[in-house]
Design a protein around this motif. Structure first.
Motif, PDB file in Angstrom:
ATOM      1  N   PRO A  48       0.563  -1.625   0.322  1.00  0.00           N
ATOM      2  CA  PRO A  48       0.239  -0.075  -0.226  1.00  0.00           C
ATOM      3  C   PRO A  48       1.010   1.628   0.243  1.00  0.00           C
ATOM      4  O   PRO A  48       0.123   2.221  -0.985  1.00  0.00           O
ATOM      5  CB  PRO A  48      -0.741  -0.466   1.796  1.00  0.00           C
ATOM      6  CG  PRO A  48      -0.923  -1.557   1.465  1.00  0.00           C
ATOM      7  CD  PRO A  48       0.438  -2.189   0.965  1.00  0.00           C
ATOM      8  N   VAL A  49       2.154   1.142   0.206  1.00  0.00           N
ATOM      9  CA  VAL A  49       2.563   2.312   0.618  1.00  0.00           C
ATOM     10  C   VAL A  49       3.302   2.834  -0.526  1.00  0.00           C
ATOM     11  O   VAL A  49       3.330   4.148  -1.021  1.00  0.00           O
ATOM     12  CB  VAL A  49       3.752   1.763   1.698  1.00  0.00           C
ATOM     13  CG1 VAL A  49       5.124   3.468   1.724  1.00  0.00           C
ATOM     14  CG2 VAL A  49       3.501   1.536   3.184  1.00  0.00           C
ATOM     15  N   ILE A  50       4.148   1.346  -1.420  1.00  0.00           N
ATOM     16  CA  ILE A  50       3.662   2.102  -2.833  1.00  0.00           C
ATOM     17  C   ILE A  50       3.413   2.277  -3.451  1.00  0.00           C
ATOM     18  O   ILE A  50       3.258   3.525  -4.253  1.00  0.00           O
ATOM     19  CB  ILE A  50       5.287   1.026  -3.460  1.00  0.00           C
ATOM     20  CG1 ILE A  50       6.224   0.596  -2.147  1.00  0.00           C
ATOM     21  CG2 ILE A  50       5.252   0.860  -4.530  1.00  0.00           C
ATOM     22  CD1 ILE A  50       7.137   1.866  -2.050  1.00  0.00           C
ATOM     23  N   ILE A  51       1.985   2.327  -3.272  1.00  0.00           N
ATOM     24  CA  ILE A  51       1.143   2.115  -4.174  1.00  0.00           C
ATOM     25  C   ILE A  51       0.474   3.900  -4.064  1.00  0.00           C
ATOM     26  O   ILE A  51       0.591   4.029  -5.095  1.00  0.00           O
ATOM     27  CB  ILE A  51      -0.103   0.955  -4.146  1.00  0.00           C
ATOM     28  CG1 ILE A  51      -0.055  -0.015  -4.594  1.00  0.00           C
ATOM     29  CG2 ILE A  51      -0.968   2.122  -4.992  1.00  0.00           C
ATOM     30  CD1 ILE A  51      -0.947  -1.409  -4.098  1.00  0.00           C
ATOM     31  N   GLY A  52       0.954   4.246  -2.659  1.00  0.00           N
ATOM     32  CA  GLY A  52       0.248   5.229  -2.586  1.00  0.00           C
ATOM     33  C   GLY A  52       1.166   6.145  -2.821  1.00  0.00           C
ATOM     34  O   GLY A  52       0.867   7.645  -3.738  1.00  0.00           O
ATOM     35  N   LEU A  53       2.426   6.497  -3.219  1.00  0.00           N
ATOM     36  CA  LEU A  53       3.744   6.750  -3.598  1.00  0.00           C
ATOM     37  C   LEU A  53       3.925   7.208  -5.142  1.00  0.00           C
ATOM     38  O   LEU A  53       3.733   7.443  -5.487  1.00  0.00           O
ATOM     39  CB  LEU A  53       5.127   5.992  -3.456  1.00  0.00           C
ATOM     40  CG  LEU A  53       6.076   6.957  -3.769  1.00  0.00           C
ATOM     41  CD1 LEU A  53       6.882   7.990  -3.415  1.00  0.00           C
ATOM     42  CD2 LEU A  53       7.484   6.035  -3.969  1.00  0.00           C
ATOM     43  N   THR A  54       3.523   5.664  -5.778  1.00  0.00           N
ATOM     44  CA  THR A  54       2.712   6.210  -7.137  1.00  0.00           C
ATOM     45  C   THR A  54       1.793   6.919  -7.812  1.00  0.00           C
ATOM     46  O   THR A  54       1.945   7.869  -8.841  1.00  0.00           O
ATOM     47  CB  THR A  54       2.472   4.742  -8.145  1.00  0.00           C
ATOM     48  OG1 THR A  54       3.627   3.634  -7.037  1.00  0.00           O
ATOM     49  CG2 THR A  54       2.582   4.747  -9.596  1.00  0.00           C
ATOM     50  N   VAL A  55       0.466   6.434  -7.120  1.00  0.00           N
ATOM     51  CA  VAL A  55      -0.242   7.732  -7.371  1.00  0.00           C
ATOM     52  C   VAL A  55      -0.487   9.028  -6.706  1.00  0.00           C
ATOM     53  O   VAL A  55      -0.651   9.337  -7.356  1.00  0.00           O
ATOM     54  CB  VAL A  55      -1.955   6.577  -6.543  1.00  0.00           C
ATOM     55  CG1 VAL A  55      -3.700   7.960  -7.015  1.00  0.00           C
ATOM     56  CG2 VAL A  55      -1.950   5.438  -7.269  1.00  0.00           C
ATOM     57  N   GLY A  56       0.222   8.957  -5.606  1.00  0.00           N
ATOM     58  CA  GLY A  56       0.565  10.308  -5.463  1.00  0.00           C
ATOM     59  C   GLY A  56       1.252  11.444  -5.856  1.00  0.00           C
ATOM     60  O   GLY A  56       1.675  12.645  -6.314  1.00  0.00           O
ATOM     61  N   MET A  57       2.529  10.458  -6.654  1.00  0.00           N
ATOM     62  CA  MET A  57       3.391  11.416  -7.767  1.00  0.00           C
ATOM     63  C   MET A  57       2.485  12.073  -9.079  1.00  0.00           C
ATOM     64  O   MET A  57       3.244  13.402  -9.697  1.00  0.00           O
ATOM     65  CB  MET A  57       4.555  11.113  -8.210  1.00  0.00           C
ATOM     66  CG  MET A  57       4.983   9.606  -7.184  1.00  0.00           C
ATOM     67  SD  MET A  57       6.330  10.912  -6.797  1.00  0.00           S
ATOM     68  CE  MET A  57       7.300  11.806  -8.418  1.00  0.00           C
ATOM     69  N   SER A  58       1.147  11.534  -9.369  1.00  0.00           N
ATOM     70  CA  SER A  58       0.938  12.724 -10.507  1.00  0.00           C
ATOM     71  C   SER A  58       0.527  14.136  -9.467  1.00  0.00           C
ATOM     72  O   SER A  58       0.677  15.245 -10.148  1.00  0.00           O
ATOM     73  CB  SER A  58      -0.466  11.792 -10.496  1.00  0.00           C
ATOM     74  OG  SER A  58      -0.585  12.965 -11.663  1.00  0.00           O
TER      75      SER A  58
END
Length: 405
Positions: A48-58
């Motif tokens: 979930p942390v990596i997914i949050g980082l990926t989605v939050g990059m935008s």
């Protein structure tokens, strides 16, 4: 028929091109991005942390990229920046379709946020360039309606494709953005845009632009106010569904109905309400909108069934309809002609609220009751009214000085 034709002729053809493109592109984007986290979880088995980082990059890249893109459009022209941005977005979605590692998804979503932050303020600035002042509120309201038409249709298609072929949804979105980029490339060459509106009379450096924006107190207060509003409004997408699913036995279904109500209200009420709001100053309209949104958020904390849920969403949507187009109009009024793109780009800093809102709301939700969370957030939104009023006072003083000169 003549009335419809007259309404159509109120706007430059490029405005209608941008509006149609907005419906198609935003619809396709909403078909994919809301399901990106699900795709990453299912196919790459990321934490979930990596997914949050990926989605939050935008949104993170959009926060800093908007000012740069807006300034570049002032210096080198709207056409070049818009075309570069659209082709880049198309590349991003084609990249999503073939990417197979977390690194690529992080990089591509960062590029997606950067490219969108280049395109959004530049397209708004171009709409302002080619639209008469008296019609700009209508133009920005139509743009917001177009976004919500896409938002109401896209997720339905996305939900179907997410269960069948997620890669196909990425490819379809990439194709739509590519067609949009090519159509805009051809039409911007064919359609007559006055030279005075394409290239600005004055040219300033990047650092000069920063200094000019920093000195504009009315704009800075507007920006602070809209950041607080966004901290509140982003709860609808982030913490409201969690609260409903834990409070109501059919919370997920209730939330999906609320999103539909929101989209339909914006599509059908945006123009009539904006027509009425056009009689008042933008800051006054935003103050009323912030009040509606704050009351709606407060009511969210008291949801115990369908009636309170629907009433809270109605109030939130009225606030949304009043605030966001008026924010675009206010930026347009504050911006000097040669810095319109820069100002719209600087307006992207409002997405700081989109970044902080879920974190702050999530902290309150996990440590306290949902009612405490929504009531605290509603006070934050009410705080925006203070900034809007101070900003309006600064704007009035500047206007009076201008008239005296």
């Amino acid at each position: 028929m003549n009335k419809i034709k007259g309404y159509f002729n109120e706007f430059h053809p490029i405005v209608w091109v941008l509006l149609i493109g907005t419906i198609l592109s935003r619809g396709s984007a909403f078909m994919t991005l809301p399901f990106l986290s699900i795709y990453l979880s299912r196919h790459l088995d990321l934490s979930p942390v990596i997914i949050g980082l990926t989605v939050g990059m935008s949104p993170l890249m959009a926060t800093v990229g908007g000012f740069i893109g807006g300034h570049l459009s002032d210096r080198f022209g709207r056409k070049r920046v818009m075309q570069f941005a659209l082709f880049s977005i198309a590349f991003v979605y084609f990249g999503f379709a073939i990417a197979n590692s977390q690194g690529w998804f992080i990089l591509l979503n960062a590029l997606n946020g950067l490219s969108n932050s280049f395109f959004e303020p530049t397209s708004q600035a171009l709409m302002g360039d080619v639209t008469k002042k008296k019609n700009r509120m209508k133009a920005y309201s139509l743009r917001y309606t177009a976004i919500n038409i896409g938002a109401s249709v896209g997720p339905l298609l996305g939900a179907y494709l997410a269960t069948t072929s997620a890669k196909m949804s990425f490819s379809i979105t990439g194709i739509i953005y590519l067609i949009y980029a090519l159509a805009l490339l051809v039409l911007l060459k064919k359609l007559s845009i006055p030279q005075s509106q394409q290239s600005m009379k004055k040219s300033v450096t990047f650092w000069q632009a920063i200094k000019m924006v920093k000195r504009d107190k009315a704009f800075l207060y507007l920006l602070l106010g809209i950041i607080l509003v966004n901290i509140g409004y982003v709860q609808v997408d982030s913490n409201l569904p969690q609260f409903l699913s834990s409070t109501l036995h059919n919370g997920v279904y209730v939330f999906s109905v609320l999103l539909t109500i929101n989209a339909l209200m914006v599509v059908f009420l945006q123009m009539p309400i904006s027509h009425l709001a056009n009689r008042y100053k933008p800051m006054q309209v935003m103050v009323v909108g912030a009040f509606f949104m704050a009351i709606g958020l407060m009511l969210c904390g008291m949801i115990n069934g369908w009636v309170t849920a629907i009433l809270s969403m109605i109030l939130l949507t009225f606030g949304e309809i009043l605030i966001f187009p008026s924010n675009s109009l206010m930026i347009d009024q504050l911006a000097p002609d040669h810095l319109r793109g820069t100002y719209f780009g600087a307006g992207q800093f409002r997405k700081i609220g989109n970044f902080l809102g879920p974190i702050f709301g999530g902290f309150l939700l996990s440590h306290y009751h949902g009612q405490i969370m929504f009531w605290t957030i509603s006070l934050v939104v009410l705080g925006s009214i203070l900034f809007f009023m101070i900003g309006n006072r600064s704007y009035v003083k500047i206007s009076v000085r201008g008239l005296e000169k």
